[in-house]
Every structure is written in structure tokens, then in C-alpha cells.
Scaffold this motif. Structure first.
Motif, PDB file in Angstrom:
ATOM      1  N   ALA A 105       0.346 -88.208 -37.746  1.00 57.03           N
ATOM      2  CA  ALA A 105      -0.820 -87.924 -38.594  1.00 57.03           C
ATOM      3  C   ALA A 105      -1.440 -86.576 -38.229  1.00 57.03           C
ATOM      4  O   ALA A 105      -1.846 -85.811 -39.110  1.00 57.03           O
ATOM      5  CB  ALA A 105      -1.848 -89.044 -38.457  1.00 57.03           C
ATOM      6  N   ALA A 106      -1.507 -86.278 -36.926  1.00 60.37           N
ATOM      7  CA  ALA A 106      -2.093 -85.000 -36.487  1.00 60.37           C
ATOM      8  C   ALA A 106      -1.353 -83.832 -37.123  1.00 60.37           C
ATOM      9  O   ALA A 106      -1.956 -82.810 -37.484  1.00 60.37           O
ATOM     10  CB  ALA A 106      -2.056 -84.899 -34.968  1.00 60.37           C
ATOM     11  N   HIS A 107      -0.059 -83.966 -37.297  1.00 57.82           N
ATOM     12  CA  HIS A 107       0.718 -82.883 -37.921  1.00 57.82           C
ATOM     13  C   HIS A 107       0.274 -82.619 -39.353  1.00 57.82           C
ATOM     14  O   HIS A 107       0.403 -81.517 -39.853  1.00 57.82           O
ATOM     15  CB  HIS A 107       2.221 -83.177 -37.859  1.00 57.82           C
ATOM     16  N   GLY A 108      -0.240 -83.643 -40.008  1.00 63.08           N
ATOM     17  CA  GLY A 108      -0.723 -83.440 -41.368  1.00 63.08           C
ATOM     18  C   GLY A 108      -2.177 -83.016 -41.427  1.00 63.08           C
ATOM     19  O   GLY A 108      -2.620 -82.465 -42.432  1.00 63.08           O
ATOM     20  N   GLU A 109      -2.928 -83.284 -40.349  1.00 61.75           N
ATOM     21  CA  GLU A 109      -4.388 -83.133 -40.433  1.00 61.75           C
ATOM     22  C   GLU A 109      -4.985 -82.003 -39.601  1.00 61.75           C
ATOM     23  O   GLU A 109      -6.054 -81.507 -39.922  1.00 61.75           O
ATOM     24  CB  GLU A 109      -5.044 -84.468 -40.008  1.00 61.75           C
ATOM     25  N   VAL A 110      -4.334 -81.636 -38.513  1.00 62.74           N
ATOM     26  CA  VAL A 110      -4.926 -80.612 -37.632  1.00 62.74           C
ATOM     27  C   VAL A 110      -4.354 -79.242 -38.020  1.00 62.74           C
ATOM     28  O   VAL A 110      -3.188 -78.963 -37.780  1.00 62.74           O
ATOM     29  CB  VAL A 110      -4.632 -80.930 -36.141  1.00 62.74           C
ATOM     30  N   ASP A 111      -5.222 -78.403 -38.626  1.00 65.51           N
ATOM     31  CA  ASP A 111      -4.756 -77.095 -39.107  1.00 65.51           C
ATOM     32  C   ASP A 111      -4.184 -76.223 -37.992  1.00 65.51           C
ATOM     33  O   ASP A 111      -3.261 -75.452 -38.222  1.00 65.51           O
ATOM     34  CB  ASP A 111      -5.915 -76.326 -39.756  1.00 65.51           C
ATOM     35  N   LYS A 112      -4.765 -76.339 -36.805  1.00 61.43           N
ATOM     36  CA  LYS A 112      -4.319 -75.460 -35.720  1.00 61.43           C
ATOM     37  C   LYS A 112      -2.970 -75.897 -35.129  1.00 61.43           C
ATOM     38  O   LYS A 112      -2.368 -75.173 -34.350  1.00 61.43           O
ATOM     39  CB  LYS A 112      -5.377 -75.422 -34.610  1.00 61.43           C
ATOM     40  N   LEU A 113      -2.552 -77.112 -35.439  1.00 54.63           N
ATOM     41  CA  LEU A 113      -1.254 -77.587 -34.931  1.00 54.63           C
ATOM     42  C   LEU A 113      -0.153 -77.003 -35.815  1.00 54.63           C
ATOM     43  O   LEU A 113      -0.123 -77.243 -37.023  1.00 54.63           O
ATOM     44  CB  LEU A 113      -1.223 -79.114 -34.939  1.00 54.63           C
ATOM     45  N   MET A 114       0.733 -76.228 -35.214  1.00 57.41           N
ATOM     46  CA  MET A 114       1.723 -75.476 -35.994  1.00 57.41           C
ATOM     47  C   MET A 114       2.852 -76.378 -36.518  1.00 57.41           C
ATOM     48  O   MET A 114       3.227 -77.351 -35.866  1.00 57.41           O
ATOM     49  CB  MET A 114       2.297 -74.352 -35.134  1.00 57.41           C
ATOM     50  N   PRO A 115       3.390 -76.025 -37.699  1.00 55.13           N
ATOM     51  CA  PRO A 115       4.405 -76.869 -38.350  1.00 55.13           C
ATOM     52  C   PRO A 115       5.806 -76.683 -37.762  1.00 55.13           C
ATOM     53  O   PRO A 115       6.727 -76.198 -38.421  1.00 55.13           O
ATOM     54  CB  PRO A 115       4.349 -76.392 -39.804  1.00 55.13           C
TER      55      PRO A 115
END
Ligand code: SAH
Ligand code: SF4
Ligand code: F3S
Length: 439
Positions: free
Chosen positions: A251-261
């Protein structure tokens, strides 16, 4: 004031070793050492070593051999071996290479100042303990020098997974997570010194469960708190195990903008028979379903992985399953290795596959992975992304940095400084990088 002594550190292996080398340099900084880029003028040489494959480990002995002349010319020169080879073969190193004054393992290097003081002039020091005290706590006081825009930050160490081929559980010890508050304060400190992107490190970083103020924190919780640090623009983490990829982190991958894809999620093999023999405790099917869920949360995520070919008893059919898995996942980045038998691991007891067959499989796998990587990189042309500029490029007026998907990007333009985060449009895909213009 005494002339500072010079320390030359050479780092092999994974990013955790890079992080450890920085910490060791800081620890020895208190002993009057400054870092030098050349072994020739050093007062102390430290090799931070890797034991993961035979070739990596053997390199240490050939590298040490090259220092024979230096040691003969400068008897005061101290030579130390740190890292995973030190842990696994410390005594043997001392025996095989009498010029080595000091051996220190990855869990005891906070004791380097004492070891350094003890070693030299014929005296030897060896410390490969797994001490109770928290080495990072002991190393906390560090000089507030400025640093580049990106940094590694180890949050978790060691491994309890015991994959049948792997030395890490033996060289790094049991899984341990650093307390959340210490990680956050180290991150804030890095940001004060100019860092804008932090990569959280661990051999199984997504198994993170560090003590927080209100019970244990997961990696997802840690990332969400880190994202609140002003001035920190980007967060990455590596290396993850498929079995520790929980819903919260997805979920964090979809929600935290600073977490890079970008996600490095090694699978090692596409054959369930081999995965079982590797003691991986997941199947190729469960891995593929997991990636589907991750892509549902963050559709543009770039997948990265690790593969081992030629694991004992791997057949052509097993290898075909690996190729099929790669075709299905489509990796943007990958590392692939020929199996290397490691002393002390369960797989070392088993019969090797024909080395020529293993070489051939590695070539075929690498050809496929290279093609996929190139296709995914080429597909970036025309798209917009943000680049964190890290250094000057090879050509005058050019700056180089990394995209959100970790592609190397070059831009030729005035007014870009190191540490700038700028929006760009990709114009061209080159063999190992992308060209772009500012937008
Ligand atoms: N903790 C990480 C991997 C750490 S080691 C994980 O589980 O994903 C990095 C990579 O080295 C592994 O993913 C594996 O692909 C490779 N490796 C480890 N032991 C190896 C061996 N004995 N022979 C060949 N490759 C190996
Ligand atoms: Fe090694 Fe497996 Fe642990 Fe990764 S999960 S470090 S491959 S034992
Ligand atoms: Fe190598 Fe040790 Fe890292 S064996 S890969 S340096 S954990």
C-alpha cells in the motif's frame, strides 16, 4: 599538530558494505585518520570484503598480494581485512597472509579504534565477535561534514532465512532491526548535511521490525514517518524478500509520494522444484501473484531481481521455468549469477551441474534480461520524470543523476547544481543511460 594519518578503504560486495565502510572511516577518524583515494600513500589499508561467491572471496587474497611491495617499503603500514570474508575466514587470512595486522568482522567494527591501536609492529588483532552492544549506537557521534545528495542508511542487518546457497546468515548473523527513533534521527542528520535521497538497507530490509515508541514498527511505518522529514525528497529500500512483502508495504508504494517506484525483489529461480531445494519458501506462482498486487498499487513500478543459474540438480526444464518467469515479470533491472558453492552452506554438499551447461544458461538468461532492461529503458523516451542530480557528466556542461525509476539520466543545461531535483523529459535512450532536457 601531528600530520593526519591516511586511510585507504576498498569496498567490495553489497551496499551494506558501502555503508559500513563510511562508518569505519568515521570510527578511525577519531584516531587521526583521514581518507585517501590511493593505497600508495596510505598509513592504513582496509579491505571491506564480500564472501557471497567464491570469486569475490578469492579476490581478497590477490588484492592483498598486491600490497606486499608497499608493506616492504613501509613497515609501519597497517593492513586490515574487514567484512564478510574477515568473518568467515579471519584466522585463515592471518595464516595465509602474514602481512595482515588486523581482522574485524561486520558486527564488531565499532571496536576498530581499539584494534587499530593494538595492531602493528608485529602485533595482530582479530575480532569476529557478534557482541551484545549496538555497534551503531557506539558509532553515533560523527562529524557533521557536508555530503552528497544521496545516502545509504542501514536499518536492518543479518538474515534468518538460510537459503541453502547463501553465506549471509553466517557472516552477518541473525536478523536484527535498529530502533526506529535512531533511524529517524540518523536520517534527519543526513538531511541537515545535504542528503535528499535515502536508501534504507538491510539483507532483508522488508523484515524490518524496529522498536518504536508504541511497539515494533514495520518498514512501511518507518517509511511513512521518514516521508514527514522536511528536505528528504526520496526514499528507496533494498534488498527485499518476497515472503516479507506485506500489504502495508505494498500500500505504501501506492500512497507515499516520496517512496520511489522501484523494487528489488529477488526470486532466484522460476522452478518450484529448485526453489524448494533452495529453501526459499515461496513458489514462482506466489511470486508472480505478489508482483501483480504490487503493480495494482503502483502500476509504473520498475521491478528488479536476482537469479542464480546452475543450482545443484537444476535441469534444462527447471531453467526453462526461470526463463518463463522472466518473460512474465518483465524486469527493468536484474542481476544474475552462476551458482557458486560456498563452504558451510547446505547446498555445498550437493553435486554441481555441468559448468558448461551452467555457463550456457547464464548467457541465455542474461541475453533475455538485457533485452527486457533495454525495452523498458527505451519506453521512457518521451516521458517526463524527476531527476536528482548527483554529479557532473563526462561531457562539459552536462549533469548526471537518477530518475525516479533509478535510470541514469544526463542533461546538458546551464544552472543545474548537484543536489537539484528537476523535472525533465527523456529524449533518447543510450546503452547505459537516458538523455533528457529540462521542462
Ligand atoms: N538478501 C537478499 C540477497 C543477498 S545476496 C535476498 O534474499 O534477496 C545477493 C544475491 O547474491 C542473491 O540474491 C543471490 O542471487 C546471489 N547469491 C547468493 N549466494 C550465492 C551463491 N552461493 N552463488 C551464486 N549467487 C549467490
Ligand atoms: Fe541469503 Fe536467502 Fe538471507 Fe537473502 S534471504 S541473505 S539469499 S539466506
Ligand atoms: Fe557480500 Fe556480505 Fe554483502 S557476503 S553481499 S558483503 S552481506
Amino acid at each position: 599538530m601531528a600530520e593526519p594519518k591516511k586511510l585507504f578503504i576498498k569496498t567490495y560486495g553489497c551496499q551494506m558494505n558501502v555503508y559500513d565502510s563510511e562508518r569505519m572511516a568515521e570510527a578511525l577518524g577519531g584516531q587521526g585518520y583521514v581518507e585517501t583515494q590511493s593505497a600508495d600513500d596510505a598509513d592504513m589499508i582496509l579491505l571491506n570484503t564480500c564472501h557471497i561467491r567464491e570469486k569475490a572471496a578469492e579476490k581478497v587474497y590477490s588484492e592483498l598480494g598486491r600490497f606486499k611491495g608497499l608493506k616492504a617499503a613501509k613497515p609501519d603500514l597497517k593492513i586490515g581485512v574487514a567484512g564478510c570474508v574477515a568473518q568467515a575466514e579471519g584466522e585463515e587470512i592471518m595464516r595465509r597472509q602474514p602481512m595482515v595486522d588486523l581482522v574485524v568482522g561486520p558486527q564488531s567494527y565499532h571496536r576498530l579504534p581499539e584494534l587499530e591501536a593494538r595492531a602493528g609492529g608485529g602485533a595482530k588483532a582479530l575480532d569476529t565477535d557478534f557482541p551484545e552492544e549496538d555497534k551503531f549506537e557506539r558509532l553515533k557521534s560523527r562529524p557533521k561534514s557536508a555530503r552528497g545528495p544521496t545516502a545509504f542508511l542501514t536499518v536492518q542487518e543479518g538474515c534468518d532465512k538460510f537459503c541453502a546457497f547463501c553465506v549471509v546468515p553466517y557472516t552477518r548473523g541473525a536478523e536484527v532491526s535498529r530502533p526506529a527513533e535512531r533511524v529517524l534521527s540518523e536520517a534527519r542528520d543526513l538531511v541537515e548535511r545535504g542528503v535528499r535521497e535515502i536508501t534504507l538497507l538491510g539483507q532483508n530490509v522488508n523484515a524490518y521490525h524496529g522498536a518504536g515508541g508504541d511497539g515494533d514498527w514495520s518498514l512501511a511505518r518507518l517509511i511513512r514517518e521518514l516521508a514527514k522529514v522536511d528536505g528528504l525528497e526520496r526514499i528507496r529500500f533494498t534488498t527485499s524478500h518476497p515472503n516479507d512483502m506485506d500489504d502495508e508495504l505494498i500500500a505504501a508504494h501506492g500512497e507515499v509520494d516520496k517512496l520511489m517506484p522501484y523494487l528489488h525483489l529477488p526470486v532466484q529461480s522460476g522452478s518450484d522444484r529448485i526453489l524448494k531445494r533452495m529453501n526459499r519458501k515461496h513458489t514462482s506462482e506466489s511470486y508472480i501473484r505478489l508482483i501483480e498486487r504490487i503493480r495494482a498499487a503502483r502500476p509504473d513500478i520498475l521491478m528488479s531481481g536476482d537469479f542464480i543459474v546452475g543450482f545443484p540438480e537444476e535441469t534444462e526444464e527447471d531453467f526453462a521455468a526461470t526463463m518463463a518467469l522472466v518473460e512474465e515479470v518483465r524486469y527493468g533491472q536484474c542481476y544474475s549469477f552462476k551458482y557458486s558453492s560456498r563452504p558451510g552452506t547446505p547446498a555445498a554438499e550437493r553435486a554441481l551441474v555441468d559448468p558448461a551447461a551452467a555457463d550456457d544458461r547464464l548467457h541465455r538468461l542474461q541475453a533475455l534480461l538485457t533485452r527486457q532492461q533495454r525495452e523498458i529503458q527505451d519506453a521512457m523516451v518521451g516521458r517526463e520524470t524527476r531527476v536528482l542530480f548527483e554529479r557532473e557528466g563526462r561531457v562539459a556542461g552536462q549533469m548526471a543523476g537518477k530518475s525516479e525509476h533509478l535510470h541514469a539520466v544526463h542533461v546538458t543545461a546551464d544552472g543545474i547544481a548537484r543536489g537539484d531535483l528537476r523535472r525533465v523529459r527523456i529524449t533518447e535512450s543510450n546503452p547505459n543511460s537516458l538523455s533528457a532536457v529540462l521542462v
